[in-house]
Design a protein around this motif. Structure first.
Motif, PDB file in Angstrom:
ATOM      1  N   UNK A  63       0.899  -1.254  -0.078  1.00  0.00           N
ATOM      2  CA  UNK A  63       0.097   0.125   0.021  1.00  0.00           C
ATOM      3  C   UNK A  63       1.042   1.258  -0.078  1.00  0.00           C
ATOM      4  N   UNK A  64       0.417   2.391  -0.831  1.00  0.00           N
ATOM      5  CA  UNK A  64       1.025   3.467  -0.984  1.00  0.00           C
ATOM      6  C   UNK A  64       0.021   4.850  -1.104  1.00  0.00           C
ATOM      7  N   UNK A  65       0.602   5.752  -0.589  1.00  0.00           N
ATOM      8  CA  UNK A  65      -0.060   7.132  -1.019  1.00  0.00           C
ATOM      9  C   UNK A  65       0.527   7.745  -2.249  1.00  0.00           C
ATOM     10  N   UNK A  71      -5.328   6.728  -2.190  1.00  0.00           N
ATOM     11  CA  UNK A  71      -4.658   5.419  -1.877  1.00  0.00           C
ATOM     12  C   UNK A  71      -4.446   4.318  -3.065  1.00  0.00           C
ATOM     13  N   UNK A  72      -3.325   3.803  -2.763  1.00  0.00           N
ATOM     14  CA  UNK A  72      -3.062   2.751  -3.768  1.00  0.00           C
ATOM     15  C   UNK A  72      -2.802   1.563  -3.196  1.00  0.00           C
ATOM     16  N   UNK A  73      -3.182   0.448  -3.696  1.00  0.00           N
ATOM     17  CA  UNK A  73      -2.680  -0.759  -3.106  1.00  0.00           C
ATOM     18  C   UNK A  73      -2.520  -2.039  -4.103  1.00  0.00           C
ATOM     19  N   UNK A  74      -1.800  -3.080  -3.846  1.00  0.00           N
ATOM     20  CA  UNK A  74      -1.647  -4.070  -4.776  1.00  0.00           C
ATOM     21  C   UNK A  74      -1.334  -5.182  -4.103  1.00  0.00           C
ATOM     22  N   UNK A 109       4.600   1.412  -6.878  1.00  0.00           N
ATOM     23  CA  UNK A 109       3.825   1.491  -5.593  1.00  0.00           C
ATOM     24  C   UNK A 109       5.355   1.279  -4.968  1.00  0.00           C
ATOM     25  N   UNK A 110       6.158   0.321  -5.192  1.00  0.00           N
ATOM     26  CA  UNK A 110       7.464   0.086  -4.367  1.00  0.00           C
ATOM     27  C   UNK A 110       8.205   1.277  -4.608  1.00  0.00           C
TER      28      UNK A 110
END
Length: 185
Positions: A63-65, A71-74, A109-110
């Motif tokens: 998860x990242x901003x 909000x972002x997630x994978x 995201x990373x």
């Protein structure tokens, strides 16, 4: 600026994949219409996920901003952390461009989190198609980051529309889509 209610929405790799294929599918999913439980292809994909590459680190959640606090997630299928490679396993290369963008999203995201390989370089990605005994290497380029930012913003814009986008005219992907009957039934 996005409304507070839309900040609750979390853009995922699956939504990025859907966006590349069909914006209507994004809208339906965001509004609670998940049809995958009806799809034989999705069930096949789940089985493939459960039985392929079982010795690797599986299902890494990230998860990242994102831009503007979005909000972002994978959920990454599996990873070789020592080698710095994220893997996404797919049933078929039929929606190859969508698969590429989904994996680029995970790499992004990373990067947003500042996570790198042990040598300080960014993670790489690999699409795996075990049934075809095929792989494709994926890297995240600056122009991909720009496009991912645009895609994330477009997903939010699509989600806030009162009505879903129109059905696709070219129904190439629709025939095997879990939403086909809902859209064209």
């Amino acid at each position: 600026m996005l409304s507070t209610e839309m900040h609750k929405l979390c853009v995922t790799g699956t939504l990025v994949n859907y966006y590349v294929l069909c914006r209507r599918r994004v809208w339906l999913a965001v509004h609670g219409l998940w049809m995958e439980h009806e799809s034989e292809l999705v069930a096949l994909g789940r089985l493939l996920d459960e039985t392929s590459y079982t010795d690797e680190l599986r299902h890494v959640n990230v998860e990242a901003e994102g831009p503007e606090g979005l909000r972002l997630a994978g959920r990454i299928d599996w990873a070789e952390l020592r080698d710095g490679v994220l893997h996404e396993t797919k049933h078929s290369p039929r929606a190859l461009e969508a698969h590429r963008w989904q994996l680029r999203f995970y790499l992004w995201l990373l990067k947003l989190l500042g996570v790198t390989r042990t040598d300080g370089q960014p993670f790489r990605g690999q699409l795996n198609f075990p049934r075809q005994r095929r792989t494709e290497n994926i890297i995240l380029e600056p122009e991909h980051e720009t496009r991912l930012n645009e895609i994330v913003q477009a997903i939010y814009q699509t989600a806030t529309q009162a009505l879903p986008p129109p059905r696709l005219v070219n129904r190439r992907f629709c025939k095997k889509c879990a939403y086909e009957e809902l859209c064209f039934g």
